[in-house]
Design an enzyme around this catalytic site. Structure first.
Site, PDB file in Angstrom:
ATOM      1  N   ASP A 144       4.841   7.423 -40.978  1.00 48.59           N
ATOM      2  CA  ASP A 144       5.757   7.141 -42.073  1.00 48.59           C
ATOM      3  C   ASP A 144       5.002   6.303 -43.112  1.00 48.59           C
ATOM      4  O   ASP A 144       3.997   5.667 -42.789  1.00 48.59           O
ATOM      5  CB  ASP A 144       6.965   6.368 -41.526  1.00 48.59           C
ATOM      6  CG  ASP A 144       7.913   5.930 -42.616  1.00 48.59           C
ATOM      7  OD1 ASP A 144       8.255   6.773 -43.462  1.00 48.59           O
ATOM      8  OD2 ASP A 144       8.289   4.749 -42.631  1.00 48.59           O
ATOM      9  N   CYS A 190       0.841  -1.193   0.000  1.00 46.87           N
ATOM     10  CA  CYS A 190       0.000   0.000   0.000  1.00 46.87           C
ATOM     11  C   CYS A 190       0.878   1.245   0.000  1.00 46.87           C
ATOM     12  O   CYS A 190       2.100   1.181   0.160  1.00 46.87           O
ATOM     13  CB  CYS A 190      -0.910  -0.001   1.226  1.00 46.87           C
ATOM     14  SG  CYS A 190      -2.114   1.348   1.239  1.00 46.87           S
TER      15      CYS A 190
END
Length: 710
Positions: free
Chosen positions: A406, A14
């Site tokens: 591209d 935690c």
């Protein structure tokens, strides 16, 4: 001295343990950026480069927190070298706490009757139950009090002690048990999340069938197989290492690496990945990478390290929790000191409400929800062939407004193929292709390979070419079945003086459409021409349409190819805008303009020349299977299957992740707000507050784990 330490921290389940570690480590390393916490995997990374801090200094600081650490071992179980008590102490103590608290209640109900006093025997059982519930908490609470930095452990300890002081023994025992039980459930649920995510990536087979120099096959660990060795993979087995097939054909299920749903046919010379599953053929594979450098190993490492690269939501939640807890504590203290005086009420009632607010101040459910969601999202993406290199990149696709792409190898297949075969002057397609195939058979040029492949794919026999001559930069000539033929470009046709106006018009039209033209002729006339192009991928049009549907406002093509070819591909694919004939630095400039205009911009490419633009974009994406190492290393995300349809999937996956994170945050805060109101109204109890906090933690973890099913 090592530049980086990787440690497993036992019990780091935690944000409270993270806070505790930061408290001791920050004075040592001086800079919070040197600390990387992966709560889900219980992992701590400490960057020691450029400092005089030793490993001993770090280990001593961790020891002061009361947490146990060891050097990180990849894919090792956390309980391998733990004693029975270390493995099960929380379960045992929680059980003792619950049983003794219950016995105390039964005795109180049996002996106390209608009286308000608690029998001594009940107090004894309650005390043992409280001690069992808090024994692991009190040392941390003391350190928190001593450093004047209140945390969850101190808040709960004060709540229990306060309940005892006002005579609420059952409430105190209930809170101690529920708090211990919530920590147990939290540890179990985080452990379950760890195991679920680890199982997704546990794809490597334990053994490889290595063929030694004598030809015998023996089983060894993949880590013991040298690069360049030959391994045998039997039908149905997982491939142990990256390599290239030297013998056999088979279909290979590449879903674990690339996310492809359909097995891919593989034959001699084809590459295969570790972790993929062989079909019904026997394969012999020459290994090309060591076990710790395979594509699978890199994916596992990147997903493992990704948890320490926190997403923006994680950082926000941590900052919020740092403010939220002290604010609620101050509100609780003011309520305790001011309200009884203002309304003339009894102190005991408002002291009880003060203790309830202390429980509500615990931010654990809020903080644990985000890293679970992020890492589940990373693991699910990896299984779908999308490698995200850190939690920091999980949320970015959800905000994308523009994507630059591209052309070659991204929108297109990256290799030319025959588009049209146009015979003339009495010749047919078969004759034209076989003549061209004969003249191109021994050439390594991509156009030549495409023509030969097309000829063979149609089942045609390629005749031999005698007196073969290469015409440098122009074409080739030779004698086929006793008759001379030549092959070359449009310019070579013009030089030969055999071009007619009709042929010229046809060739110009094809070239404007982005086609490369190969002309075939003999001494008498033009036999015809073959057009080739780098064809767009099958999924490109559909992927571009889905990106538009997903709300991406602008899709651009950035390419170094000529403008005619670029525009033809863009029109076919559905791209909005084209920038052609660009150098690598021109691509960077174009991406920078996009970032200024839209802020959230992605660049996707596969070549070395794309790497600078990938680095400049808000999000860099590489085509992973055929992409260059430079592009893959520079990119933030890699599409391992070279499948553009994964791009709209990624955007929706990112949005779903963000939605679940927001749901968890909103739910956690709503539970807190509800109990604040109920506390002021006098309807909240200590046990109900901690039960709600425990339930909230479990629900947000479960909600985050839904992403594993993406």
């Amino acid at each position: 001295m090592a530049s980086e330490m990787k440690l497993r921290i036992y019990g780091m389940d935690c944000a409270e343990e993270v806070t505790l570690l930061k408290r001791e480590l920050l004075p040592v390393v001086k800079n919070e950026e040197r600390l990387g916490f992966d709560v889900l995997n219980g992992k701590l990374i400490v960057d020691l480069s450029g400092t005089d801090v030793t490993e001993g200094d770090v280990l001593a600081a961790i020891e002061r927190t009361g947490l146990r650490s060891e050097h990180w071992r990849d894919r090792s179980e956390t309980t391998d070298d733990q004693s029975f008590w270390q493995q099960h102490q929380r379960s045992i103590l929680t059980t003792v706490s619950g049983l003794f608290g219950l016995v105390g209640l039964v005795i109180q109900l049996a002996l106390g009757g209608e009286t308000e006093s608690v029998p001594i025997s009940s107090i004894v059982f309650y005390s043992i139950g409280i001690l069992a519930g808090l024994v692991l908490v009190l040392p941390k609470a003391w350190r928190s009090l001593f450093s004047l930095r209140p945390d969850m452990n101190l808040l709960m300890s004060v709540a229990v002690v306060g309940a005892v002081l006002i005579g609420e023994w059952f409430e105190g025992a209930s809170v101690a048990f529920l708090f211990s039980f919530s920590l147990l459930l939290e540890s179990w649920s985080v452990g379950r999340a760890r195991r679920a995510i680890a199982s997704l990536m546990d794809l490597s087979p334990p053994t490889a069938h290595l063929r030694d120099q004598t030809g015998d096959v023996k089983d060894v660990a993949p880590a013991d197989v040298p690069v360049g060795s030959v391994v045998v993979v039997r039908p149905g087995e997982r491939i142990p290492l990256d390599g290239r097939i030297t013998k056999g054909t088979s279909s290979v299920n590449q879903a674990p690496i690339t996310g492809e749903s359909v097995p891919v046919e593989k034959e001699n010379g084809d590459e295969v990945f570790a972790g993929t599953i062989n079909g019904d053929g026997l394969l012999e594979i020459e290994t090309t990478k060591a076990a710790d450098d395979t594509t699978l190993a890199r994916i596992i490492k990147m997903v493992g390290d990704a948890g320490s690269k926190r997403a923006p939501s994680e950082k926000w939640v941590e900052k919020f929790a740092a403010v939220y807890t002290p604010v609620v504590m101050v509100v609780a203290l003011l309520m305790l000191l001011i309200t009884p005086l203002a309304f003339g009420d009894q102190w005991s009632g408002w002291l009880y409400r003060f203790l309830v607010l202390l429980v509500i101040a615990c931010p654990c459910a809020l903080v644990i929800s985000t890293p679970v969601s992020v890492v589940a999202s990373l693991a699910a993406a990896a299984r779908n062939g999308v490698l995200i290199k850190g939690g920091v990149y999980v949320e970015v696709p959800a905000h994308l407004k523009a994507i630059a792409m591209d052309k070659t190898g991204t929108l297109t297949q990256g290799a030319p193929r025959v588009i049209d075969v146009v015979p003339m002057n009495g010749h047919d397609e078969a004759e034209l292709l076989t003549r061209a195939g004969a003249l191109e058979l021994n050439s390594n040029h991509p156009l030549a390979k495409a023509i030969v492949e097309e000829t063979r794919s149609r089942g045609m026999t390629i005749p031999p070419a005698d007196n073969f001559v290469t015409i440098q930069g122009k074409g080739a000539s030779g004698v086929i079945q006793g008759k001379p033929f030549w092959l070359g470009s449009h310019r070579y046709l013009e030089q030969r003086g055999q071009e007619t106006p009709e042929v010229h018009q046809q060739l110009e039209s094809m070239q404007e459409a982005g086609r490369t033209v190969v002309v075939v002729g003999n001494d008498e006339h033009v036999c015809g021409f073959i057009t080739l192009a780098d064809a767009i991928r099958e999924e490109t049009r559909d992927a571009i349409a889905k990106l538009h549907e997903a709300g991406v406002e602008q899709l651009l093509m950035l390419t170094g190819d000529n403008e005619g070819t670029a525009k033809a591909i863009a029109k076919e694919a559905g791209i909005d805008e084209v920038h052609a004939e660009l150098l690598p630095e021109d691509k960077v400039t174009a991406v920078e303009r996009l970032v200024e205009q839209h802020k959230h911009v992605a660049m996707i490419g596969d070549g070395v020349n794309d790497a600078p633009a990938l680095a400049r974009a808000s999000l860099g994406l590489a085509m992973g299977a055929a992409g260059s190492d430079a592009a893959i290393e520079t990119a933030d995300i890699a599409l391992m299957s070279d499948d553009l349809s994964k791009l709209p999937w990624l955007i929706h996956h990112s949005r779903r992740t963000l939605s679940i994170i927001r749901q968890n945050i909103a739910f956690s805060l709503a539970v807190k707000a509800l109990f604040v109101v109920l506390t002021f109204a006098g309807f909240a109890s200590l046990w109900a507050a901690i039960a709600a906090d425990m339930g909230a933690s479990l629900l947000v973890i479960g909600n985050g784990l839904r992403l594993l099913k993406s």
